[in-house]
Structure formats: structure tokens, C-alpha cells
Design an enzyme around this catalytic site. Sequence first.
Site, PDB file in Angstrom:
ATOM      1  CB  SER A 134       6.078 124.467 128.547  1.00  0.00           C
ATOM      2  OG  SER A 134       5.401 125.598 128.046  1.00  0.00           O
ATOM      3  CE1 TYR A 147       9.538 125.835 124.388  1.00  0.00           C
ATOM      4  CE2 TYR A 147       7.205 126.061 124.891  1.00  0.00           C
ATOM      5  CZ  TYR A 147       8.522 126.114 125.293  1.00  0.00           C
ATOM      6  OH  TYR A 147       8.843 126.431 126.600  1.00  0.00           O
TER       7      TYR A 147
HETATM    8  N1  LIG Z   1      10.391 131.542 130.031  1.00  0.00           N
HETATM    9  C1  LIG Z   1       9.240 130.935 130.060  1.00  0.00           C
HETATM   10  O1  LIG Z   1       8.186 131.588 130.141  1.00  0.00           O
HETATM   11  C2  LIG Z   1       9.161 129.443 130.004  1.00  0.00           C
HETATM   12  C3  LIG Z   1       7.894 128.878 130.157  1.00  0.00           C
HETATM   13  C4  LIG Z   1       7.775 127.508 130.111  1.00  0.00           C
HETATM   14  C5  LIG Z   1       8.889 126.713 129.943  1.00  0.00           C
HETATM   15  N2  LIG Z   1      10.113 127.285 129.796  1.00  0.00           N
HETATM   16  C6  LIG Z   1      11.244 126.392 129.621  1.00  0.00           C
HETATM   17  O2  LIG Z   1      12.235 126.682 130.567  1.00  0.00           O
HETATM   18  C7  LIG Z   1      13.510 126.256 130.078  1.00  0.00           C
HETATM   19  C8  LIG Z   1      14.500 127.395 130.229  1.00  0.00           C
HETATM   20  O3  LIG Z   1      14.101 128.461 129.394  1.00  0.00           O
HETATM   21  P1  LIG Z   1      14.310 129.987 129.755  1.00  0.00           P
HETATM   22  O4  LIG Z   1      12.977 130.598 129.799  1.00  0.00           O
HETATM   23  O5  LIG Z   1      15.233 130.143 130.910  1.00  0.00           O
HETATM   24  O6  LIG Z   1      14.949 130.478 128.388  1.00  0.00           O
HETATM   25  P2  LIG Z   1      16.430 130.855 127.967  1.00  0.00           P
HETATM   26  O7  LIG Z   1      16.868 132.011 128.803  1.00  0.00           O
HETATM   27  O8  LIG Z   1      16.364 130.991 126.501  1.00  0.00           O
HETATM   28  O9  LIG Z   1      17.285 129.578 128.388  1.00  0.00           O
HETATM   29  C9  LIG Z   1      17.321 128.404 127.615  1.00  0.00           C
HETATM   30  C10 LIG Z   1      18.561 127.631 128.020  1.00  0.00           C
HETATM   31  O10 LIG Z   1      18.691 126.474 127.175  1.00  0.00           O
HETATM   32  C11 LIG Z   1      20.001 126.492 126.634  1.00  0.00           C
HETATM   33  N3  LIG Z   1      20.127 125.809 125.345  1.00  0.00           N
HETATM   34  C12 LIG Z   1      19.501 126.091 124.184  1.00  0.00           C
HETATM   35  N4  LIG Z   1      19.936 125.286 123.211  1.00  0.00           N
HETATM   36  C13 LIG Z   1      20.874 124.475 123.766  1.00  0.00           C
HETATM   37  C14 LIG Z   1      21.709 123.436 123.292  1.00  0.00           C
HETATM   38  N5  LIG Z   1      21.713 123.081 121.990  1.00  0.00           N
HETATM   39  N6  LIG Z   1      22.541 122.811 124.160  1.00  0.00           N
HETATM   40  C15 LIG Z   1      22.587 123.171 125.436  1.00  0.00           C
HETATM   41  N7  LIG Z   1      21.845 124.165 125.959  1.00  0.00           N
HETATM   42  C16 LIG Z   1      20.997 124.808 125.142  1.00  0.00           C
HETATM   43  C17 LIG Z   1      20.288 127.961 126.453  1.00  0.00           C
HETATM   44  O11 LIG Z   1      21.640 128.197 126.190  1.00  0.00           O
HETATM   45  P3  LIG Z   1      22.067 129.557 125.386  1.00  0.00           P
HETATM   46  O12 LIG Z   1      21.941 130.682 126.362  1.00  0.00           O
HETATM   47  O13 LIG Z   1      23.453 129.257 124.970  1.00  0.00           O
HETATM   48  O14 LIG Z   1      21.119 129.706 124.234  1.00  0.00           O
HETATM   49  C18 LIG Z   1      19.821 128.466 127.803  1.00  0.00           C
HETATM   50  O15 LIG Z   1      20.756 128.158 128.795  1.00  0.00           O
HETATM   51  C19 LIG Z   1      13.268 125.811 128.632  1.00  0.00           C
HETATM   52  O16 LIG Z   1      13.136 124.412 128.585  1.00  0.00           O
HETATM   53  C20 LIG Z   1      11.957 126.483 128.295  1.00  0.00           C
HETATM   54  O17 LIG Z   1      11.259 125.817 127.273  1.00  0.00           O
HETATM   55  C21 LIG Z   1      10.276 128.634 129.818  1.00  0.00           C
END
Ligand SMILES: NC(=O)c1ccc[n+]([C@@H]2O[C@H](COP(=O)([O-])OP(=O)(O)OC[C@H]3O[C@@H](n4cnc5c(N)ncnc54)[C@H](OP(=O)(O)O)[C@@H]3O)[C@@H](O)[C@H]2O)c1
Length: 242
Positions: A134, A147
Amino acid sequence: MTAFDLNGRTALVTGANTGIGQAVAVALGAAGAHVICAGRRTCAETVGRIASAEEMVLDFADPMAARDVFDARPIDVLVNNAGIIRRDDATDFAEADWDAVMDVNLKALFFTCQAFARAVFAREGTGKIVNIASLLSFQGGIRVPSYAASKHGVAGLTKALCNEWAGRGINVNAIAPGYIETNNTEALRADPERNRAILDRIPAGRWGRAEDIAQTAVYLSAPASDYVNGAVLNVDGGWLAR
Ligand SMILES: NC(=O)c1ccc[n+]([C@@H]2O[C@H](COP(=O)([O-])OP(=O)(O)OC[C@H]3O[C@@H](n4cnc5c(N)ncnc54)[C@H](OP(=O)(O)O)[C@@H]3O)[C@@H](O)[C@H]2O)c1
């Protein structure tokens, strides 16, 4: 076969039901990989968009959930994408929110890497690990202490594991996404002041899309990146350059 071809490779993506994980799974599939779409709920929608894919239940409520996953058959690529965020003032931040975030974002990620590496070494193979870090692997953010701590940890682990495993056939790298339109950032986009402040700082002038991250994941999973080790690649529209 091009340097970005993943034909014949099997990739496992955690959190593949939505957001960045879904886009990464689809892109790896389009590059030729067989994709195991892992999630704590069904990944059927993602599987339906990929020529060769299957789903797997993997819930990091147990951070050791992936301990046996890599023993059954060769898996060449691991994308550690599952992650959560909890927001509160540092003075009010609850222990449960600290533990939940550290367990999914850092502890589960480490032990999933460990299980993957053990299996690769046992079969004397090679592999690629792509961790989703991130901007908060470098910055502190606002009201997200666990986080930020967990994602700094992901960057540190990426380098630590690179040092142990690069010479043994596993590339360990990370992607640091900028502000991407997913569930994770819904609260920020819903707050007009934060939304404007974020957009004002992004040189590219727009929020990122999950697909912006996906092609970098293909690169880090493919032969094109064979000499890339321990890198944390920013895919952020220029945010960190500012
Ligand atoms: N969006 C951004 O701007 C951003 C920026 C930097 C980094 N990231 C990182 O990118 C990654 C993906 O995030 P995203 O933005 O795509 O958000 P998201 O749509 O909230 O996706 C998060 C994913 O993690 C899964 N997850 C959460 N808790 C879990 C658990 N206990 N066991 C297994 N899976 C679990 C979620 O499943 P559920 O759908 O069932 O909750 C979902 O598939 C994360 O590591 C996040 O920190 C995102």
C-alpha cells in the site's frame, strides 16, 4: 512464448472475489494461467470470467488457513491480496481492530508465503510471490494505525523473504497500489472533502482502477520479472512522487 506468458502456470490469488484480487485473477487468467480464486466467500463471479479457473475457500479468520494448500499440487504463483482496514482515532483504537487487521494483512500473509515456499523447495521448483502492499507501506495515513503498521510490515517482509529466497528460485515482490476504486476506499470517496484532497494530490488526476494494478501483477508473476527481487512497485498515478 513471450516474457509475459503464463501458459502452463498455476496461480493462487487470495481475496479474489472482488476489487483488486478479482482484477488480478482475471488478468493472470488472460495471460494464460490456471487461476485458483481463493476467498472467504464464493469467487464464482471471478471464476466465470476466466478460461481456466477454480475456486477455493480460504478464510484468514485463521491466519494459518493456507498451511496445507500448496502440498497437494504445484502452484507457481502466489498473490497475497486479501486485506482489511479499520478506521478510528489512535486514542480510541480497539485491540480487536488492531488484531483483526494484523492477522489478515500481515500474519496470514507471512504464513501463506511460508507454506508456499516450503512446497516449492520440497519439489525443487521455482515460484513467484506478489504481495499487495500500500502507499501506507511508506506513509502513515490518517486514523488507520493498524493498517499502516501492517502494510509497513508487508514491505519489510517482502524484502526479508527476498533475501532468503531469491537465491533459491522464488521471486518475492510487492505492489503498492495508490488510491483505487474498491470497497476498501468507499468511505474515502463518500467524503467530499477527503475525495477532493486525494484527487488534488494525484498527478494522474484520477482514482486508480483495479485493472491498473492487475497488469503489474502479471509482470511480477511472469518471466519478464525474473531478475526483479524484493521490489515494492508503486502503482499510484504518481502520488508518491509528489
Ligand atoms: N483500494 C485501494 O485503494 C488499496 C490501496 C492500497 C492497498 N490496497 C490493498 O489491496 C488489497 C485488496 O483490497 P481492495 O481494495 O480490492 O479491497 P476489497 O474490495 O475490500 O477486497 C479485499 C479482499 O480481501 C478479502 N478478505 C478480507 N478479509 C478476509 C479474510 N479474513 N479471509 C480471506 N479474505 C479476506 C475480502 O473478502 P470479502 O469480500 O469477503 O470481504 C476481499 O476479497 C488489500 O490488501 C488492500 O489493503 C487497496
